[in-house]
Design an enzyme around this catalytic site. Structure first.
Site, mmCIF file in Angstrom:
data_model
loop_
_atom_site.group_PDB
_atom_site.id
_atom_site.type_symbol
_atom_site.label_atom_id
_atom_site.label_comp_id
_atom_site.label_asym_id
_atom_site.label_seq_id
_atom_site.Cartn_x
_atom_site.Cartn_y
_atom_site.Cartn_z
ATOM 1 N N HIS A 1 28.487 4.008 -26.812
ATOM 2 C CA HIS A 1 27.128 4.694 -27.153
ATOM 3 C C HIS A 1 27.305 5.753 -28.059
ATOM 4 O O HIS A 1 28.416 6.243 -28.526
ATOM 5 C CB HIS A 1 26.748 5.213 -25.613
ATOM 6 C CG HIS A 1 27.628 6.033 -24.696
ATOM 7 N ND1 HIS A 1 28.101 7.318 -24.982
ATOM 8 C CD2 HIS A 1 28.748 5.558 -23.945
ATOM 9 C CE1 HIS A 1 28.920 7.703 -24.144
ATOM 10 N NE2 HIS A 1 29.172 6.708 -23.513
ATOM 11 N N ASP B 1 21.402 16.890 -17.031
ATOM 12 C CA ASP B 1 22.274 15.523 -17.219
ATOM 13 C C ASP B 1 23.555 16.124 -17.211
ATOM 14 O O ASP B 1 24.126 16.462 -18.219
ATOM 15 C CB ASP B 1 21.719 14.853 -18.408
ATOM 16 C CG ASP B 1 22.202 13.574 -18.504
ATOM 17 O OD1 ASP B 1 22.816 12.923 -17.612
ATOM 18 O OD2 ASP B 1 21.669 12.705 -19.286
ATOM 19 N N ARG C 1 33.830 9.413 -18.664
ATOM 20 C CA ARG C 1 32.725 10.190 -19.609
ATOM 21 C C ARG C 1 32.524 11.633 -18.882
ATOM 22 O O ARG C 1 32.684 11.804 -17.776
ATOM 23 C CB ARG C 1 31.416 9.332 -19.503
ATOM 24 C CG ARG C 1 30.348 10.255 -20.184
ATOM 25 C CD ARG C 1 28.891 9.142 -20.566
ATOM 26 N NE ARG C 1 28.084 8.933 -19.155
ATOM 27 C CZ ARG C 1 28.337 7.722 -18.516
ATOM 28 N NH1 ARG C 1 29.092 6.709 -19.202
ATOM 29 N NH2 ARG C 1 27.483 7.433 -17.320
ATOM 30 N N GLU D 1 30.062 15.005 -19.526
ATOM 31 C CA GLU D 1 28.890 15.234 -20.385
ATOM 32 C C GLU D 1 28.126 16.620 -19.901
ATOM 33 O O GLU D 1 28.226 17.061 -18.477
ATOM 34 C CB GLU D 1 27.679 14.296 -19.861
ATOM 35 C CG GLU D 1 26.275 14.462 -20.297
ATOM 36 C CD GLU D 1 25.408 13.418 -19.788
ATOM 37 O OE1 GLU D 1 24.368 13.346 -20.397
ATOM 38 O OE2 GLU D 1 25.601 12.551 -18.799
ATOM 39 N N TYR E 1 35.825 3.554 -22.129
ATOM 40 C CA TYR E 1 35.686 2.492 -21.001
ATOM 41 C C TYR E 1 36.571 1.222 -21.338
ATOM 42 O O TYR E 1 36.406 0.516 -22.617
ATOM 43 C CB TYR E 1 34.248 2.215 -21.048
ATOM 44 C CG TYR E 1 33.384 3.131 -21.052
ATOM 45 C CD1 TYR E 1 33.098 4.129 -19.812
ATOM 46 C CD2 TYR E 1 32.626 3.643 -22.180
ATOM 47 C CE1 TYR E 1 32.111 5.157 -20.025
ATOM 48 C CE2 TYR E 1 31.819 4.733 -22.267
ATOM 49 C CZ TYR E 1 31.491 5.483 -21.175
ATOM 50 O OH TYR E 1 30.742 6.590 -21.200
ATOM 51 N N ASP F 1 27.257 10.375 -12.865
ATOM 52 C CA ASP F 1 26.422 10.639 -13.934
ATOM 53 C C ASP F 1 24.978 11.000 -13.146
ATOM 54 O O ASP F 1 24.432 9.969 -12.855
ATOM 55 C CB ASP F 1 26.250 9.489 -14.915
ATOM 56 C CG ASP F 1 25.274 10.104 -16.066
ATOM 57 O OD1 ASP F 1 24.458 10.845 -15.993
ATOM 58 O OD2 ASP F 1 25.119 9.266 -17.333
ATOM 59 N N GLU G 1 28.088 13.893 -24.665
ATOM 60 C CA GLU G 1 28.656 13.201 -23.728
ATOM 61 C C GLU G 1 29.734 12.143 -24.192
ATOM 62 O O GLU G 1 29.410 10.789 -24.034
ATOM 63 C CB GLU G 1 27.539 12.516 -22.721
ATOM 64 C CG GLU G 1 26.611 11.739 -23.393
ATOM 65 C CD GLU G 1 25.591 11.283 -22.530
ATOM 66 O OE1 GLU G 1 25.904 10.339 -21.718
ATOM 67 O OE2 GLU G 1 24.327 11.547 -22.856
ATOM 68 N N HIS H 1 25.488 1.874 -17.434
ATOM 69 C CA HIS H 1 24.302 2.314 -16.654
ATOM 70 C C HIS H 1 24.232 1.611 -15.142
ATOM 71 O O HIS H 1 23.324 0.958 -14.617
ATOM 72 C CB HIS H 1 22.871 1.632 -17.401
ATOM 73 C CG HIS H 1 22.348 2.601 -18.624
ATOM 74 N ND1 HIS H 1 21.966 2.300 -19.654
ATOM 75 C CD2 HIS H 1 22.750 3.894 -18.758
ATOM 76 C CE1 HIS H 1 21.445 3.006 -20.327
ATOM 77 N NE2 HIS H 1 22.293 4.173 -20.008
ATOM 78 N N HIS I 1 21.785 13.062 -26.686
ATOM 79 C CA HIS I 1 20.241 13.066 -26.781
ATOM 80 C C HIS I 1 19.877 14.150 -26.422
ATOM 81 O O HIS I 1 20.363 14.872 -25.575
ATOM 82 C CB HIS I 1 20.105 11.671 -25.656
ATOM 83 C CG HIS I 1 20.319 12.170 -24.389
ATOM 84 N ND1 HIS I 1 19.676 12.809 -23.442
ATOM 85 C CD2 HIS I 1 21.350 11.481 -23.375
ATOM 86 C CE1 HIS I 1 20.248 12.737 -22.298
ATOM 87 N NE2 HIS I 1 21.348 11.971 -22.277
ATOM 88 N N HIS J 1 15.873 11.618 -21.565
ATOM 89 C CA HIS J 1 16.255 11.299 -22.802
ATOM 90 C C HIS J 1 14.620 11.840 -23.531
ATOM 91 O O HIS J 1 13.591 11.035 -23.574
ATOM 92 C CB HIS J 1 16.324 9.868 -22.920
ATOM 93 C CG HIS J 1 17.484 9.161 -22.569
ATOM 94 N ND1 HIS J 1 17.833 7.869 -22.187
ATOM 95 C CD2 HIS J 1 18.733 9.945 -21.961
ATOM 96 C CE1 HIS J 1 18.919 7.856 -21.811
ATOM 97 N NE2 HIS J 1 19.432 8.955 -21.652
ATOM 98 N N ASP K 1 0.743 -1.025 -0.048
ATOM 99 C CA ASP K 1 0.042 0.061 -0.051
ATOM 100 C C ASP K 1 0.810 1.196 0.181
ATOM 101 O O ASP K 1 0.305 2.259 0.419
ATOM 102 C CB ASP K 1 -1.148 -0.008 1.290
ATOM 103 C CG ASP K 1 -0.331 -0.072 2.704
ATOM 104 O OD1 ASP K 1 0.937 -0.424 2.356
ATOM 105 O OD2 ASP K 1 -1.016 0.148 3.785
#
Length: 447
Positions: free
Chosen positions: A359, A280, A415, A417, A397, A269, A393, A252, A363, A370, A49
């Site tokens: 990647h 972002d 990275r 960004e 890696y 990130d 970005e 991710h 975006h 996104h 609940d």
């Protein structure tokens, strides 16, 4: 009325006049014989609940600024008795004592600029009459199976009255085809809200850099970032990623529970959502405040790739040009450092760089992190135009178990960004205030 509309701007960052303009623009594109139906987001059960924090559907919010569940916005272009209709919950003192205030039908009109409002419980009785005589229905088909069935039922009810002269809709069109192109171009008011989201996010990343030290856990850095978000009336725009050491190589990564070690890089990130608009940002920094030679080399390469992509961020340039520029710089650098072998042309043509860069370079960003909007038109990369906002970005890696490269490179993930607005004569980096280069990051962390 003026006070109520000031409240709408205060709550959403967007004034009532802009919401009216958005609805008018959409209805003009849809045409006078259309009807547009947008249900609000449903509350989502987290456990038994308890519910997840409520977040309004972005399209519904874009057209109304209305924050409540159990609502349906109906736009009926040309309707003499009012084109903008909201079905929403009635005022209920008992429920409001438990769950908080409701706007009710009076508030929907007075505070949110609706032409008319009805109780949500009357939707089943009223909507078929609004559908009758309209030839086209714009709606997000397939998002909500339960509401899909309701809409089909209302249409069928109109169809059942054809022998009595009823005129049911005969075209069913995807609402996103019109609305998402509209959302792609940000107004000055939207950019102001996104500037605030970016400012909060910059402060949050700075706070994490200040508390970073060898041995700190990823979740402690996450807590510092999100503390700053909440301290400025914002929340995370998405699940924050905090990856120390080789965890930075997981694009991710979501565990955020490892302990950092001296010499690790930390990739964060994370972006604030303010008044439902996202930011972002990604930065990668040494937990001890000093880059190693290898970390600095790869970090500088990612920075050069971002600079190359930024140079393509101007009106009239293909969106994809930024990605291609970044790929060219990254591949050339990987060859120079010995992580790739062969010629630049062959490595790009055969996509060998994807071992280290899996990647795209960005975006769209807006009400969704996104964000909506086509990247290609008629099979070609669309050209950038003023008002578009997107991320740039690039990253690298190197897997911790990649034995094809020298051991000194393994386990490094980086990275960088930023959020970028296309202007009339170039671009503006909304997240400019955050240290970006290795020298800037070291200076900030040791300052």
């Amino acid at each position: 009325m003026g006070g109520a509309r000031a409240d709408l701007r205060q709550r959403t960052g967007i004034g009532a006049a802009e919401y009216r303009r958005r609805r008018r623009q959409l209805m003009e594109m849809a045409g006078d014989d259309a009807i547009l139906v947008l249900p609000a987001a449903s509350e989502k059960v987290r456990s038994l609940d308890t519910h997840y924090p409520y977040r309004q559907d972005s399209d519904f919010w874009y057209l109304s600024g209305f924050p409540e569940p159990d609502a349906v916005l109906v736009l009926v272009p040309g309707r003499r008795h009012g084109e903008v209709i909201l079905f929403c919950r009635e005022r209920d003192a008992e429920r409001e004592a438990w769950d908080g205030a409701r706007a009710g039908q009076e508030g929907a009109v007075a505070d949110f600029g609706m032409d008319d409002a009805f109780p949500i419980d009357d939707l089943d009785d009223i909507l078929p009459g609004l559908l009758e005589g309209r030839s086209r229905v714009y709606y997000h088909f397939g998002r909500d199976a339960e509401f899909d069935l309701k809409l089909i039922g209302w249409v069928n009810r109109v169809r059942s009255q054809v022998r009595h002269g009823a005129q049911p809709p005969h075209e069913f069109l995807e609402l996103g085809h019109l609305l998402h192109e509209q959302r792609l171009f940000k107004s000055a008011a939207e950019v102001a809200v996104m500037d605030e989201a970016a400012r909060i996010s910059v402060q949050a990343h700075q706070a994490a850099m200040r508390v970073a030290r060898p041995g700190i856990h990823e979740y402690e850095l996450q807590a510092e970032v999100e503390r700053v978000f909440r301290a400025h009336d914002a929340c995370p725009a998405y699940s924050s990623i905090v990856g120390a050491g080789h965890n930075a190589c997981i694009l991710h990564y979501r565990d955020n529970n490892a302990r950092s070690r001296d010499g690790d890089l930390v990739l964060i990130d994370a972006g604030a959502e303010y008044r439902n608009y996202a930011s972002d940002i990604t930065r990668t920094f040494p937990v001890n405040g000093r880059f190693s030679a290898e970390q600095r080399a790869l970090h500088g390469l990612v920075g050069a790739a971002q600079a190359a992509a930024l140079a393509q961020a101007r009106p009239g340039v293909a969106y994809e040009a930024g990605h291609l520029a970044a790929v060219n710089v990254l591949t050339e650098g990987l060859l120079r450092l010995g992580l790739l072998k062969g010629t630049l042309e062959a490595n790009i043509a055969e996509a060998h760089y994807k071992r280290f860069y899996r990647h795209k370079t960005g975006h769209w960003i807006g009400l969704d992190v996104h964000d909506v909007g086509d990247y290609r038109l008629a099979g070609e990369s669309r050209l950038l135009e003023p008002g578009m906002v997107f991320t740039i970005e690039p990253g690298l890696y190197v897997s911790a178990d990649d034995t094809s490269v020298d051991a000194r490179w393994r386990g490094i993930g980086i990275r960088t960004e930023d959020d970028v607005l296309i202007t009339d004569n170039g671009h503006r980096v909304l997240t400019e205030g955050l240290a970006r280069s290795a020298d800037e990051i070291e200076a900030f962390m040791q300052g």
